[in-house]
Scaffold this motif. Structure first.
Motif, PDB file in Angstrom:
ATOM      1  N   ALA A 120      48.158  16.101 -31.668  1.00  0.00           N
ATOM      2  CA  ALA A 120      47.382  15.185 -30.836  1.00  0.00           C
ATOM      3  C   ALA A 120      47.149  15.768 -29.451  1.00  0.00           C
ATOM      4  O   ALA A 120      46.031  15.701 -28.904  1.00  0.00           O
ATOM      5  CB  ALA A 120      48.108  13.839 -30.728  1.00  0.00           C
ATOM      6  N   VAL A 121      48.205  16.362 -28.879  1.00  0.00           N
ATOM      7  CA  VAL A 121      48.070  16.959 -27.546  1.00  0.00           C
ATOM      8  C   VAL A 121      47.059  18.098 -27.580  1.00  0.00           C
ATOM      9  O   VAL A 121      46.198  18.221 -26.700  1.00  0.00           O
ATOM     10  CB  VAL A 121      49.439  17.456 -27.034  1.00  0.00           C
ATOM     11  CG1 VAL A 121      49.268  18.315 -25.785  1.00  0.00           C
ATOM     12  CG2 VAL A 121      50.361  16.293 -26.748  1.00  0.00           C
ATOM     13  N   ARG A 122      47.147  18.896 -28.648  1.00  0.00           N
ATOM     14  CA  ARG A 122      46.195  20.006 -28.782  1.00  0.00           C
ATOM     15  C   ARG A 122      44.758  19.522 -28.772  1.00  0.00           C
ATOM     16  O   ARG A 122      43.918  20.080 -28.051  1.00  0.00           O
ATOM     17  CB  ARG A 122      46.444  20.748 -30.097  1.00  0.00           C
ATOM     18  CG  ARG A 122      47.538  21.778 -30.053  1.00  0.00           C
ATOM     19  CD  ARG A 122      47.402  22.572 -31.329  1.00  0.00           C
ATOM     20  NE  ARG A 122      48.434  23.573 -31.506  1.00  0.00           N
ATOM     21  CZ  ARG A 122      48.312  24.609 -32.345  1.00  0.00           C
ATOM     22  NH1 ARG A 122      47.213  24.730 -33.053  1.00  0.00           N
ATOM     23  NH2 ARG A 122      49.253  25.492 -32.476  1.00  0.00           N
ATOM     24  N   SER A 123      44.471  18.494 -29.579  1.00  0.00           N
ATOM     25  CA  SER A 123      43.077  18.011 -29.633  1.00  0.00           C
ATOM     26  C   SER A 123      42.640  17.475 -28.286  1.00  0.00           C
ATOM     27  O   SER A 123      41.486  17.654 -27.870  1.00  0.00           O
ATOM     28  CB  SER A 123      42.886  16.927 -30.695  1.00  0.00           C
ATOM     29  OG  SER A 123      43.938  16.879 -31.574  1.00  0.00           O
ATOM     30  N   ARG A 124      43.569  16.764 -27.582  1.00  0.00           N
ATOM     31  CA  ARG A 124      43.211  16.213 -26.263  1.00  0.00           C
ATOM     32  C   ARG A 124      42.858  17.352 -25.306  1.00  0.00           C
ATOM     33  O   ARG A 124      41.837  17.300 -24.605  1.00  0.00           O
ATOM     34  CB  ARG A 124      44.376  15.380 -25.727  1.00  0.00           C
ATOM     35  CG  ARG A 124      44.038  14.657 -24.466  1.00  0.00           C
ATOM     36  CD  ARG A 124      44.823  13.359 -24.263  1.00  0.00           C
ATOM     37  NE  ARG A 124      45.949  13.173 -25.165  1.00  0.00           N
ATOM     38  CZ  ARG A 124      47.235  13.340 -24.812  1.00  0.00           C
ATOM     39  NH1 ARG A 124      47.529  13.740 -23.584  1.00  0.00           N
ATOM     40  NH2 ARG A 124      48.202  13.120 -25.669  1.00  0.00           N
ATOM     41  N   LEU A 125      43.697  18.407 -25.294  1.00  0.00           N
ATOM     42  CA  LEU A 125      43.446  19.529 -24.393  1.00  0.00           C
ATOM     43  C   LEU A 125      42.132  20.228 -24.757  1.00  0.00           C
ATOM     44  O   LEU A 125      41.353  20.617 -23.889  1.00  0.00           O
ATOM     45  CB  LEU A 125      44.603  20.525 -24.454  1.00  0.00           C
ATOM     46  CG  LEU A 125      45.920  20.027 -23.854  1.00  0.00           C
ATOM     47  CD1 LEU A 125      47.057  20.995 -24.167  1.00  0.00           C
ATOM     48  CD2 LEU A 125      45.800  19.845 -22.353  1.00  0.00           C
ATOM     49  N   GLN A 126      41.898  20.324 -26.058  1.00  0.00           N
ATOM     50  CA  GLN A 126      40.667  20.951 -26.540  1.00  0.00           C
ATOM     51  C   GLN A 126      39.447  20.206 -26.011  1.00  0.00           C
ATOM     52  O   GLN A 126      38.497  20.817 -25.519  1.00  0.00           O
ATOM     53  CB  GLN A 126      40.679  20.907 -28.077  1.00  0.00           C
ATOM     54  CG  GLN A 126      39.568  21.702 -28.738  1.00  0.00           C
ATOM     55  CD  GLN A 126      39.943  23.176 -28.889  1.00  0.00           C
ATOM     56  OE1 GLN A 126      41.040  23.502 -29.338  1.00  0.00           O
ATOM     57  NE2 GLN A 126      39.046  24.053 -28.471  1.00  0.00           N
ATOM     58  N   GLU A 127      39.509  18.858 -26.115  1.00  0.00           N
ATOM     59  CA  GLU A 127      38.387  18.026 -25.648  1.00  0.00           C
ATOM     60  C   GLU A 127      38.116  18.233 -24.169  1.00  0.00           C
ATOM     61  O   GLU A 127      36.974  18.286 -23.728  1.00  0.00           O
ATOM     62  CB  GLU A 127      38.714  16.544 -25.884  1.00  0.00           C
ATOM     63  CG  GLU A 127      38.067  15.978 -27.137  1.00  0.00           C
ATOM     64  CD  GLU A 127      38.631  14.605 -27.453  1.00  0.00           C
ATOM     65  OE1 GLU A 127      38.676  13.757 -26.543  1.00  0.00           O
ATOM     66  OE2 GLU A 127      39.056  14.402 -28.613  1.00  0.00           O
ATOM     67  N   ASN A 128      39.208  18.337 -23.424  1.00  0.00           N
ATOM     68  CA  ASN A 128      39.055  18.509 -21.966  1.00  0.00           C
ATOM     69  C   ASN A 128      38.817  19.965 -21.576  1.00  0.00           C
ATOM     70  O   ASN A 128      38.863  20.319 -20.402  1.00  0.00           O
ATOM     71  CB  ASN A 128      40.299  17.980 -21.246  1.00  0.00           C
ATOM     72  CG  ASN A 128      40.487  16.498 -21.472  1.00  0.00           C
ATOM     73  OD1 ASN A 128      39.513  15.769 -21.711  1.00  0.00           O
ATOM     74  ND2 ASN A 128      41.729  16.048 -21.428  1.00  0.00           N
ATOM     75  N   LYS A 129      38.579  20.806 -22.619  1.00  0.00           N
ATOM     76  CA  LYS A 129      38.284  22.220 -22.364  1.00  0.00           C
ATOM     77  C   LYS A 129      39.387  22.942 -21.573  1.00  0.00           C
ATOM     78  O   LYS A 129      39.118  23.782 -20.716  1.00  0.00           O
ATOM     79  CB  LYS A 129      36.938  22.382 -21.646  1.00  0.00           C
ATOM     80  CG  LYS A 129      35.748  21.816 -22.387  1.00  0.00           C
ATOM     81  CD  LYS A 129      34.620  22.827 -22.390  1.00  0.00           C
ATOM     82  CE  LYS A 129      33.425  22.498 -23.232  1.00  0.00           C
ATOM     83  NZ  LYS A 129      33.448  21.424 -24.162  1.00  0.00           N
TER      84      LYS A 129
END
Lengths: 76, 749
Positions: free
Chosen positions: B242-251
């Protein structure tokens, strides 16, 4: 300009990568934004390249070198 | 649970370091010859451990050379798993010794900073102090030790400097705990860490508190480590996801966070600790050597000369030694025959056991010589240069520059060649190299080439220069090499498709070779071959002996009567000599001499008959329908089956089948017998086309159990040797079929 455009003896400073997912291994070996780099020589057939980074020699292929963008020497 | 704890009283010390920092030298100096080599369960990575002498038992684990603990290769994965206690039966070490290259501090400290995050007491062995001094570097060791928070011991392992102090420090009663983490991730990533540590602590409480941070970090950056936790801590795995996807979204470039963070701490630290006394622009000795060794013209020339030397050594200098071994084996066999009564057990001892051991030992001269040269190349730093020079050429066929030496070594023998592929860091390149190495024509094929080319191919010259037979020999070598390149391209495109690799190879400074180290490795490699591959080769030799020996057929009545007549003639002769006043001993001796030829041909005829009715003979007959399209009759088929032990065996097998007794490839007798052999309809069994078909079969087929045995050892599974055998046998069948059927259609048969 990228590392692949340098000639033997040229020195430059790395700005970043052309790709969004640079090879982490090259970064771990010390190729990071802000790192000074020197192209020492080309292999007899023109590829790979011998570069000097953080005081040691590393050999990378031109293909990968062309992904490493340099800081424009005039603006640096 | 995933973390093994230490129970034993002996202190476990893990030795880790970048490649080319002299870690193996340190290991050898710490443990002497008290070393054990094995494999980690289920993987190809070699496990090296050793004991350090002294009152307190200390076990030293030599971890594979690694640039980083974030696993990029199997070797590095093992290094991390051992250090973190992830492997069953491998408790977390009590102490880590990090060997670093003092002349290349910044990059080496990257790994040290990762080790520190494990929270295990650590010692930094600052090796190659001599090289650092030569390069004009001065290192403030007390300051470095203070900043890292661990003991830093200066040493020059190649001169045996500083090892005593390291031993003392390893044995010290109290191991000082390491400091808390002194660097931070980029803030967008750092803020996510505490919550993830919390989840991990709840779900996997056995992970030591100090280790939790690096576990979280590994999961954030590495997919393999993330997968690992799916089983042990699924909630944690989901939270990281989940953290990975969040960071990915925020570039947020979170994969780069660790590298940037660590170097952000290390770069200023190194600038503070290291002072340069010399102009960094001045060319070092190493640079000057390189301007010749990697020169556009001299570089490849030098490499070619060196290869020629190695080739010469492995190909011909090893031959006298191999001859001595072969003769020794024969001598030992005949001594055994003299000593023990003629029986099945004696046959097993001589033809199974003794020749089985011989099949193993005979490879040792080549292995020792090749590893001497490889050791020399690696120890001086030349190996990396040879890869640098050849990389461009080899990349065209899907390999890298590092594969050149293993492949060329395989011209002498695939076994040392396959073992030499260990020098390849990229596991895919290593596996492809192992898989195609047996296609290079090895020296065991040479006697087979010699026999069939000399017997069946026309003499005469091409353009008045090259002999036709020489050209045929060259074509055999060329065919093997071309097929090796084709196979590696296919393997890369089909088996390993989609796996991207990039190339990054350190060019370490040149060093004087240390012959003690080279000698140690020659012993090490030879032991690995004899113990691991030797067992399989030995077992197979006995099985093949049994196949050729059983079932024992009853001789045909005609054969029995031939022997009976000879026996009668013998006793008549002895009697008549005795009546002339000779003693019985004298009479038997004289008669024996006079009838030696008769008995020789009777024995040969009987062995031929027995082998035809043995399992090998039956297999040969059974295979005949399959092999006929290639132009092979049952005798050739049986020869091919018995040559599975080793290619050159086909010659002695054919000699037995054709009842000519013991001969070698130059024997005119065997040649004549082969040429005279006819099918019942009067057609010759061997035509030049059959010979070419057989030659092509031998170029491509994998008829060498030693190669399979070593491939099993090097890949640690039977899967790759099985694939190797199948594809090579398939290629051999296909190409022989094309040659024979094509040739017949064109009327060359």
């Amino acid at each position: 300009m990228t590392v692949a455009d340098l000639k033997p003896g040229d020195r430059a400073v790395i700005k970043g990568w052309l790709t969004d997912s640079p090879p982490i291994r090259l970064m771990e070996l010390g190729i990071l934004p802000g790192t000074a780099i020197e192209v020492v020589r080309f292999a007899p057939l023109g590829d790979p390249i011998d570069i000097k980074v953080r005081g040691y020699h590393l050999s990378i292929r031109k293909e990968d070198a062309s992904q490493i963008v340099l800081i424009d020497s005039f603006s640096a | 649970m995933a973390v093994s704890q230490s129970h034993s009283s002996s202190r476990r010390v893990a030795l880790i370091g970048n490649p080319n920092v002299g870690k193996t030298t340190v290991f050898n100096l710490l443990t002497g010859m008290r070393q054990k080599v094995g494999n980690y369960p289920g993987v190809t990575v070699e496990k090296k451990t050793g004991r350090m002498e002294g009152d307190v038992p200390v076990e030293i684990i030599d971890l594979p050379g690694s640039y980083s603990l974030s696993p990029k290769s199997l070797d590095e994965r093992i290094a991390y798993d051992v250090l973190s206690g992830h492997l069953a039966g491998e408790p977390r070490p009590d102490l880590v010794v990090c060997v670093v290259d003092a002349s290349n501090l910044e990059r080496n400290l990257y790994l040290v900073s990762q080790v520190l995050d494990l929270g295990i007491p650590t010692i930094v062995g600052l090796n190659m102090m001599d090289a650092a001094e030569e390069a004009g570097l001065s290192i403030d060791i007390p300051l470095l030790s203070e900043r890292l928070g661990v003991p830093v011991l200066p040493m020059s392992a190649s001169r045996n400097d500083g090892i005593g102090k390291l031993k003392y420090q390893i044995r010290k009663e109290e191991l000082a705990p390491v400091l808390d983490r002194q660097w931070t991730l980029m803030s967008a990533v750092e803020v996510e860490v505490p919550a993830l540590i919390e989840v991990l602590a709840t779900e996997a409480p056995k992970v030591p508190e100090r280790q939790r941070f690096i576990e979280v970090l590994q999961c954030l950056t590495s997919d393999t480590m993330l997968d690992y936790w799916t089983k042990w801590a699924p909630e944690f795995q989901k939270a990281v996801q989940a953290v990975r996807s969040r960071l990915q979204e925020n570039k947020v470039p979170y994969q780069q966070a660790e590298v940037i963070g660590r170097y952000g701490w290390l770069s200023p630290l190194v600038a503070q600790v290291v002072t340069r006394k010399k102009d960094p622009g001045a060319a070092s000795v190493s640079d000057r050597i390189d301007s010749v060794v990697t020169h556009r013209v001299f570089g490849p020339l030098l490499f070619a000369l060196l290869l020629l030397l190695i080739f010469q050594a492995v190909f011909s200098w090893a031959t006298p030694l191999m001859d001595v071994i072969e003769h020794g084996v024969v001598l030992l066999g005949s001594l055994a025959r003299d000593f023990f009564p003629a029986s099945m057990a004696t046959d097993l001892l001589v033809d199974g056991v003794i020749s089985g051991v011989g099949n193993v030992v005979v490879f040792l001269p080549q292995i020792l010589l090749l590893f001497f040269f490889l050791g020399l190349m690696e120890d001086t730093g030349y190996m990396a240069r040879s890869a640098f020079i050849m990389d461009r050429l080899m990349s065209r066929v899907g390999l890298g520059g590092g594969s050149v030496v293993p492949l060329l070594s395989s011209f002498a023998c695939a076994i040392p060649g396959i073992m030499a592929a260990r020098t390849l860091a990229n596991p895919r390149d290593r596996l492809i190299t192992i898989m195609v190495a047996p296609l290079m024509s090895c020296s065991a094929r040479l006697p087979v080439y010699t026999l069939f080319i000399a017997a069946f191919l026309p003499t005469g010259t091409v353009l008045g220069l090259i002999t036709f037979q020489g050209l045929a020999m060259f074509s055999m070598y060329l065919l093997g090499t071309v097929m090796a390149f084709v196979a590696s391209l296919v393997l890369k495109k089909i088996v390993f498709k989609g796996e991207t690799s990039f190339f990054a190879m350190e060019l370490p400074p040149y060093r004087m070779p240390r012959f003690k180290q080279i000698f140690w490795r020659m012993i090490d490699r030879s032991k690995a071959f004899v113990i691991r591959a030797g067992k399989i080769i030995f077992g197979m030799s006995i099985v093949l002996w049994g196949l050729a020996r059983f079932p024992v057929a009853d001789l045909s009545p005609e054969m029995a009567s031939v022997r009976m007549e000879a026996d009668q003639a013998y006793s008549v002769q002895v009697d008549s000599l005795m009546s002339l006043g000779k003693s019985q001993t004298e009479a038997s001796e004289l008669t024996g001499k006079a009838m030696a030829a008769t008995y020789h041909s009777i024995n040969a005829a009987e062995s031929g008959y027995l082998i035809e009715h043995s399992f090998i003979g039956m297999i040969g007959h059974g295979l005949e329908p399959v092999m006929r399209p290639l132009g092979f009759d049952w005798k050739i088929s049986a020869g091919i089956v018995s040559a599975f032990a080793a290619r050159e065996v086909i010659i002695s097998a054919l000699a037995t089948i054709y009842s000519v007794g013991d001969v070698d490839e130059d024997s005119p007798l065997l040649r004549e017998k082969l040429k005279a052999d006819r099918y019942p309809n009067g057609d010759p069994v061997y035509t030049p086309l059959v010979a070419v078909s057989l030659l092509v079969f031998f170029v491509l087929a994998l008829q060498c159990m030693s190669t399979l045995a070593i491939a099993k050892r090097e890949t640690n599974s039977w899967k790759w040797p099985a694939v190797m055998w199948l594809y090579m046998t398939g290629l051999a069948y296909l190409f022989s079929l094309i040659v024979y059927q094509g040739g017949t259609a064109l009327g060359w048969g």
